[in-house]
Scaffold this motif. Sequence first.
Motif, PDB file in Angstrom:
ATOM      1  N   ILE A 128      57.242  -7.736  80.739  1.00 41.03           N
ATOM      2  CA  ILE A 128      58.536  -7.815  80.181  1.00 41.03           C
ATOM      3  C   ILE A 128      58.445  -8.306  79.011  1.00 41.03           C
ATOM      4  CG2 ILE A 128      60.811  -9.218  80.544  1.00 41.03           C
ATOM      5  CD1 ILE A 128      60.441  -8.969  83.724  1.00 41.03           C
ATOM      6  N   TYR A 129      57.556  -9.297  78.583  1.00 38.62           N
ATOM      7  CA  TYR A 129      57.537 -10.079  77.153  1.00 38.62           C
ATOM      8  C   TYR A 129      57.013  -8.905  76.268  1.00 38.62           C
ATOM      9  CZ  TYR A 129      57.718 -14.704  79.256  1.00 38.62           C
ATOM     10  OH  TYR A 129      58.239 -15.860  79.992  1.00 38.62           O
ATOM     11  N   THR A 130      55.930  -8.190  76.657  1.00 35.69           N
ATOM     12  CA  THR A 130      55.540  -7.053  75.751  1.00 35.69           C
ATOM     13  C   THR A 130      56.700  -6.099  75.564  1.00 35.69           C
ATOM     14  OG1 THR A 130      53.501  -7.481  76.799  1.00 35.69           O
ATOM     15  CG2 THR A 130      53.704  -5.132  75.409  1.00 35.69           C
ATOM     16  N   LEU A 131      57.515  -5.630  76.457  1.00 33.12           N
ATOM     17  CA  LEU A 131      58.303  -4.697  76.326  1.00 33.12           C
ATOM     18  C   LEU A 131      59.477  -5.045  75.464  1.00 33.12           C
ATOM     19  CD1 LEU A 131      58.805  -3.423  79.957  1.00 33.12           C
ATOM     20  CD2 LEU A 131      57.799  -2.006  78.010  1.00 33.12           C
ATOM     21  N   GLU A 132      59.575  -6.337  75.363  1.00 31.57           N
ATOM     22  CA  GLU A 132      60.815  -7.038  74.538  1.00 31.57           C
ATOM     23  C   GLU A 132      60.226  -7.453  73.244  1.00 31.57           C
ATOM     24  OE1 GLU A 132      62.772 -10.073  76.840  1.00 31.57           O
ATOM     25  OE2 GLU A 132      63.675  -8.606  78.048  1.00 31.57           O
ATOM     26  N   SER A 133      58.988  -7.197  72.841  1.00 31.88           N
ATOM     27  CA  SER A 133      58.532  -7.683  71.688  1.00 31.88           C
ATOM     28  C   SER A 133      59.068  -6.755  70.394  1.00 31.88           C
ATOM     29  CB  SER A 133      56.734  -7.626  71.805  1.00 31.88           C
ATOM     30  OG  SER A 133      56.278  -6.330  71.956  1.00 31.88           O
ATOM     31  N   SER A 134      59.000  -7.357  69.245  1.00 27.19           N
ATOM     32  CA  SER A 134      59.607  -6.847  68.261  1.00 27.19           C
ATOM     33  C   SER A 134      58.991  -5.215  67.897  1.00 27.19           C
ATOM     34  CB  SER A 134      59.621  -7.476  67.143  1.00 27.19           C
ATOM     35  OG  SER A 134      58.261  -7.860  66.787  1.00 27.19           O
ATOM     36  N   ARG A 135      57.897  -5.116  68.127  1.00 23.72           N
ATOM     37  CA  ARG A 135      57.367  -3.922  67.843  1.00 23.72           C
ATOM     38  C   ARG A 135      57.413  -2.760  68.923  1.00 23.72           C
ATOM     39  NH1 ARG A 135      51.908  -5.462  64.253  1.00 23.72           N
ATOM     40  NH2 ARG A 135      51.654  -3.004  64.696  1.00 23.72           N
ATOM     41  N   ILE A 136      57.991  -3.057  70.150  1.00 20.85           N
ATOM     42  CA  ILE A 136      57.878  -2.124  70.997  1.00 20.85           C
ATOM     43  C   ILE A 136      59.301  -1.972  71.594  1.00 20.85           C
ATOM     44  CG2 ILE A 136      57.216  -1.979  73.537  1.00 20.85           C
ATOM     45  CD1 ILE A 136      54.687  -1.742  71.474  1.00 20.85           C
ATOM     46  N   ARG A 137      60.205  -3.020  71.631  1.00 18.60           N
ATOM     47  CA  ARG A 137      61.390  -2.838  72.264  1.00 18.60           C
ATOM     48  C   ARG A 137      62.201  -1.677  71.640  1.00 18.60           C
ATOM     49  NH1 ARG A 137      62.686  -8.580  69.843  1.00 18.60           N
ATOM     50  NH2 ARG A 137      63.452  -8.107  67.868  1.00 18.60           N
ATOM     51  N   LEU A 200      59.945   6.069  71.825  1.00 19.75           N
ATOM     52  CA  LEU A 200      60.090   6.016  73.356  1.00 19.75           C
ATOM     53  C   LEU A 200      58.873   6.465  74.069  1.00 19.75           C
ATOM     54  CD1 LEU A 200      62.554   6.336  75.062  1.00 19.75           C
ATOM     55  CD2 LEU A 200      62.584   8.687  74.547  1.00 19.75           C
ATOM     56  N   LEU A 201      57.996   6.978  73.680  1.00 20.11           N
ATOM     57  CA  LEU A 201      56.692   7.349  74.353  1.00 20.11           C
ATOM     58  C   LEU A 201      55.689   6.011  74.705  1.00 20.11           C
ATOM     59  CD1 LEU A 201      55.776  10.682  72.692  1.00 20.11           C
ATOM     60  CD2 LEU A 201      56.645  10.484  75.063  1.00 20.11           C
ATOM     61  N   VAL A 202      55.642   5.375  73.650  1.00 19.12           N
ATOM     62  CA  VAL A 202      55.073   4.160  73.830  1.00 19.12           C
ATOM     63  C   VAL A 202      55.515   3.034  74.708  1.00 19.12           C
ATOM     64  CG1 VAL A 202      54.244   1.799  72.501  1.00 19.12           C
ATOM     65  CG2 VAL A 202      53.844   4.148  71.282  1.00 19.12           C
ATOM     66  N   TYR A 203      56.887   3.041  74.748  1.00 12.70           N
ATOM     67  CA  TYR A 203      57.768   2.270  75.580  1.00 12.70           C
ATOM     68  C   TYR A 203      57.453   2.695  76.998  1.00 12.70           C
ATOM     69  CZ  TYR A 203      61.619  -0.823  77.373  1.00 12.70           C
ATOM     70  OH  TYR A 203      62.290  -1.608  77.822  1.00 12.70           O
ATOM     71  N   GLY A 204      57.620   3.956  77.154  1.00  8.23           N
ATOM     72  CA  GLY A 204      57.014   4.595  78.399  1.00  8.23           C
ATOM     73  C   GLY A 204      55.647   4.556  79.069  1.00  8.23           C
ATOM     74  N   VAL A 205      54.813   4.467  78.199  1.00  7.96           N
ATOM     75  CA  VAL A 205      53.285   4.146  78.311  1.00  7.96           C
ATOM     76  C   VAL A 205      53.284   2.632  79.070  1.00  7.96           C
ATOM     77  CG1 VAL A 205      51.129   3.706  77.231  1.00  7.96           C
ATOM     78  CG2 VAL A 205      52.210   5.645  76.865  1.00  7.96           C
ATOM     79  N   ILE A 206      53.892   1.887  78.514  1.00  4.60           N
ATOM     80  CA  ILE A 206      53.793   0.574  78.900  1.00  4.60           C
ATOM     81  C   ILE A 206      54.458   0.350  80.157  1.00  4.60           C
ATOM     82  CG2 ILE A 206      54.387  -2.016  78.371  1.00  4.60           C
ATOM     83  CD1 ILE A 206      54.227  -1.509  75.586  1.00  4.60           C
ATOM     84  N   LEU A 207      55.542   1.055  80.603  1.00  4.61           N
ATOM     85  CA  LEU A 207      55.885   0.905  81.759  1.00  4.61           C
ATOM     86  C   LEU A 207      55.143   1.940  82.807  1.00  4.61           C
ATOM     87  CD1 LEU A 207      59.655   2.007  81.250  1.00  4.61           C
ATOM     88  CD2 LEU A 207      59.008  -0.081  81.992  1.00  4.61           C
ATOM     89  N   GLU A 240      46.153   0.853  71.927  1.00  3.33           N
ATOM     90  CA  GLU A 240      44.624   0.055  72.095  1.00  3.33           C
ATOM     91  C   GLU A 240      44.544  -1.176  71.461  1.00  3.33           C
ATOM     92  OE1 GLU A 240      42.759   4.695  72.667  1.00  3.33           O
ATOM     93  OE2 GLU A 240      42.412   3.516  70.990  1.00  3.33           O
ATOM     94  N   ASN A 241      44.692  -1.150  70.169  1.00  2.79           N
ATOM     95  CA  ASN A 241      44.437  -2.397  69.438  1.00  2.79           C
ATOM     96  C   ASN A 241      45.462  -3.733  69.614  1.00  2.79           C
ATOM     97  OD1 ASN A 241      42.231  -0.824  68.536  1.00  2.79           O
ATOM     98  ND2 ASN A 241      43.203  -0.317  66.733  1.00  2.79           N
ATOM     99  N   ARG A 242      46.747  -3.646  70.046  1.00  2.00           N
ATOM    100  CA  ARG A 242      47.617  -4.678  70.100  1.00  2.00           C
ATOM    101  C   ARG A 242      47.966  -5.017  71.473  1.00  2.00           C
ATOM    102  NH1 ARG A 242      52.318  -6.762  68.702  1.00  2.00           N
ATOM    103  NH2 ARG A 242      53.605  -4.564  69.061  1.00  2.00           N
ATOM    104  N   VAL A 243      48.526  -3.915  72.115  1.00  2.00           N
ATOM    105  CA  VAL A 243      49.066  -4.015  73.472  1.00  2.00           C
ATOM    106  C   VAL A 243      48.127  -4.291  74.560  1.00  2.00           C
ATOM    107  CG1 VAL A 243      50.511  -2.726  75.339  1.00  2.00           C
ATOM    108  CG2 VAL A 243      51.067  -2.482  72.862  1.00  2.00           C
ATOM    109  N   PHE A 244      47.138  -3.312  74.839  1.00  2.00           N
ATOM    110  CA  PHE A 244      46.223  -3.486  75.788  1.00  2.00           C
ATOM    111  C   PHE A 244      45.209  -4.609  75.455  1.00  2.00           C
ATOM    112  CE2 PHE A 244      47.788   0.739  77.073  1.00  2.00           C
ATOM    113  CZ  PHE A 244      48.653   0.490  78.003  1.00  2.00           C
TER     114      PHE A 244
END
Length: 266
Positions: A128-137, A200-207, A240-244
């Motif tokens: 949830i924190y990741t999905l709501e972060s400024s560069r992802i949300r 949108l695709l990046v957001y979906g990947v995290i989901l 790869e370098n930030r999210v995961f």
Amino acid sequence: MATSWIDLFSAAISGGIVVKALDLLYSEYRRRSEATQSAQSVVEKHLDPILKSADELVGKIRSLAQKDFKEIKIKLPINDQVLEKNIPFTSTLYLFGQLWARIQILRMESVYMDLGSNESGLRLQSFIYTLESSRIRIVDRAWQRGIGESLICFRGNELGILSFYEFLDKYHLNESFREWFRPIREQLEMINHKKYRQRLLVYGVILHALLNMLDPTHIVTRDRPGWANKLSKRSRRELENRVFRVYLQFVDRPRYYTRPEVGAVN
């Protein structure tokens, strides 16, 4: 004899201190244990609805990716009548709102609880924190919460979510309700642009990773392939370098989500 009385008095005092200390420790242990059990029960109650909502949205994003988002591309000029007739577009609005509503209900029912006191809660919090972060949300955090709250209703004594039919009816009739969805609507209206498609695709990947990690045997969700071949080089680097690597280090096989040879739509 005096020394003996002093020794006995000292022993009594120290013994009382020890007993008091043990009593305090036990009280704290019980408090923490009860808090952990309460947090776990809240997570167990809300995890399945969140997973199901996320699963619907992941399925939608994957379907859109397969068709290069043609379903929700809106011809100009844009107006509410055009949008209401475009069910793929309005259903996408609804699926985002539905997920955010489920997350908001979890927040409302877990006030003063440490959801991170068990592994599932901690991982859910991290996602949830990741999905709501400024560069992802997808939209600002405050708008996201407002959108989610606009869909919450009572089902008996429990908080629930408006159905898609109820959403369409309210969206058509209520201008202030429709205004809450303006930020996500504007994002989807810009889907012709690569920047917004990739977001949108990046957001979906995290989901997608959330589903695989919190429902690994896919009891309540579907086991879907990813869409790594639809990601740009920049999106892959971000994931790869930030999210995961930084925020979601516990995710298994992160390259499955980012490398075309590992995970791709058909």
